[in-house]
Design an enzyme around this catalytic site. Sequence first.
Site, PDB file in Angstrom:
ATOM      1  N   SER A 233       0.845  -1.192   0.000  1.00 37.50           N
ATOM      2  CA  SER A 233       0.000   0.000   0.000  1.00 37.50           C
ATOM      3  C   SER A 233       0.882   1.243   0.000  1.00 37.50           C
ATOM      4  CB  SER A 233      -0.902   0.015   1.233  1.00 37.50           C
ATOM      5  OG  SER A 233      -1.791  -1.075   1.221  1.00 37.50           O
ATOM      6  N   GLY A 235      -0.663   4.561  -0.096  1.00 40.67           N
ATOM      7  CA  GLY A 235      -1.506   5.711   0.148  1.00 40.67           C
ATOM      8  C   GLY A 235      -2.074   6.291  -1.132  1.00 40.67           C
ATOM      9  N   GLY A 264      -6.853  -0.350   3.894  1.00 40.89           N
ATOM     10  CA  GLY A 264      -6.003  -1.532   3.809  1.00 40.89           C
ATOM     11  C   GLY A 264      -6.776  -2.813   4.058  1.00 40.89           C
ATOM     12  N   ASP A 265      -7.741  -2.772   4.978  1.00 40.27           N
ATOM     13  CA  ASP A 265      -8.550  -3.957   5.268  1.00 40.27           C
ATOM     14  C   ASP A 265      -9.407  -4.337   4.063  1.00 40.27           C
ATOM     15  OD1 ASP A 265      -7.473  -3.705   7.819  1.00 40.27           O
ATOM     16  OD2 ASP A 265      -9.173  -2.532   8.539  1.00 40.27           O
TER      17      ASP A 265
END
Length: 339
Positions: A233, A235, A264-265
Amino acid sequence: MIVTVTPNPALDLTWHVDRILPGGTHRADTGVARAGGKGLNVARVAHAEGAAVLAIATGGGATGAEFAEELATSGTPHALVPVQGATRRSVALVDAHLGDTTVVNERGVNPTDAEWQALLDAVRRAFAHPIPEPAGATRPTARAGSQPVLVVSGSLPPGAPDELLPSLIGIGRDAGAAVVVDTSGPALLAAADAGATVLKPNAAELAEATGIADPLSGACMLLNRGARLVLLSRGADGMLAITADEIVRARLAVPLAGNPTGAGDAAVAACAVLLAQGETDPEILLRRATAWSAAAVLMPLAGEIHDSWPALEAALIVDRPAVTELRPPAQAAPRKDPR
């Protein structure tokens, strides 16, 4: 079926304020409390999108009772392992003016050895007796799949045994499951060593765990230690899928503003749902993970994604960048004094 494990769950408390002023007093409408922790957020998203999922977590104390009550009303299939220590809290303050979120996470209380063993036993039972695929699911992501998936997501409480994460990954691998791990610190390296299928750190977590500032070199360390795919990730810059053979990048032309706490989840949920359907192509996993991550930013609470995710996926810019484009520029060597 997807089994998610949240070793350090939290009662998530979220408030929306007009603007956060350091040292100031703020007023807000009534906040929202819900059962959280990264693995539970993954389970909520996967379940809402029609996947067969079982969320496993611990729960204890007064916050654990509120946690269990909210989770029961959510409709997400789950199994809670009772523990003596109180379930921790996580506080999110959403700043409407800046479009970002400030989060304070309690560290959590380490369960006893017997309680950890009960958690491991619950995971074994989940794979031995999987829940059926949802009947009549209408979501486009709800195709039935025979590949079991284990997701271990979130932090470990202070003092958690070193063998916990490898034991969980071992249970998943023994069950023939693909294993997705989203964690940080030494646990990220332990997950790679134990042979996790997919690791999903962000750039800061990767640098902290590996001690390497260059994200590609850090990802290569995880691959060399045993992981098969690193979803990184970045952002507002989107995500990278890194394997031993290729690097793929996905991003939106214009980053979205909103609440990023569950982004993220949602990415992990996307990866798990596709893996459960037998999909292993890194680019396909990356596209869906990036789209669901972006769709989560548009929602007020973690554990949800916006219905516009197919349009977001279609709008992604996907390429295979040169290594030099992703690595930070090297500092110039100091010039020697010619005298």
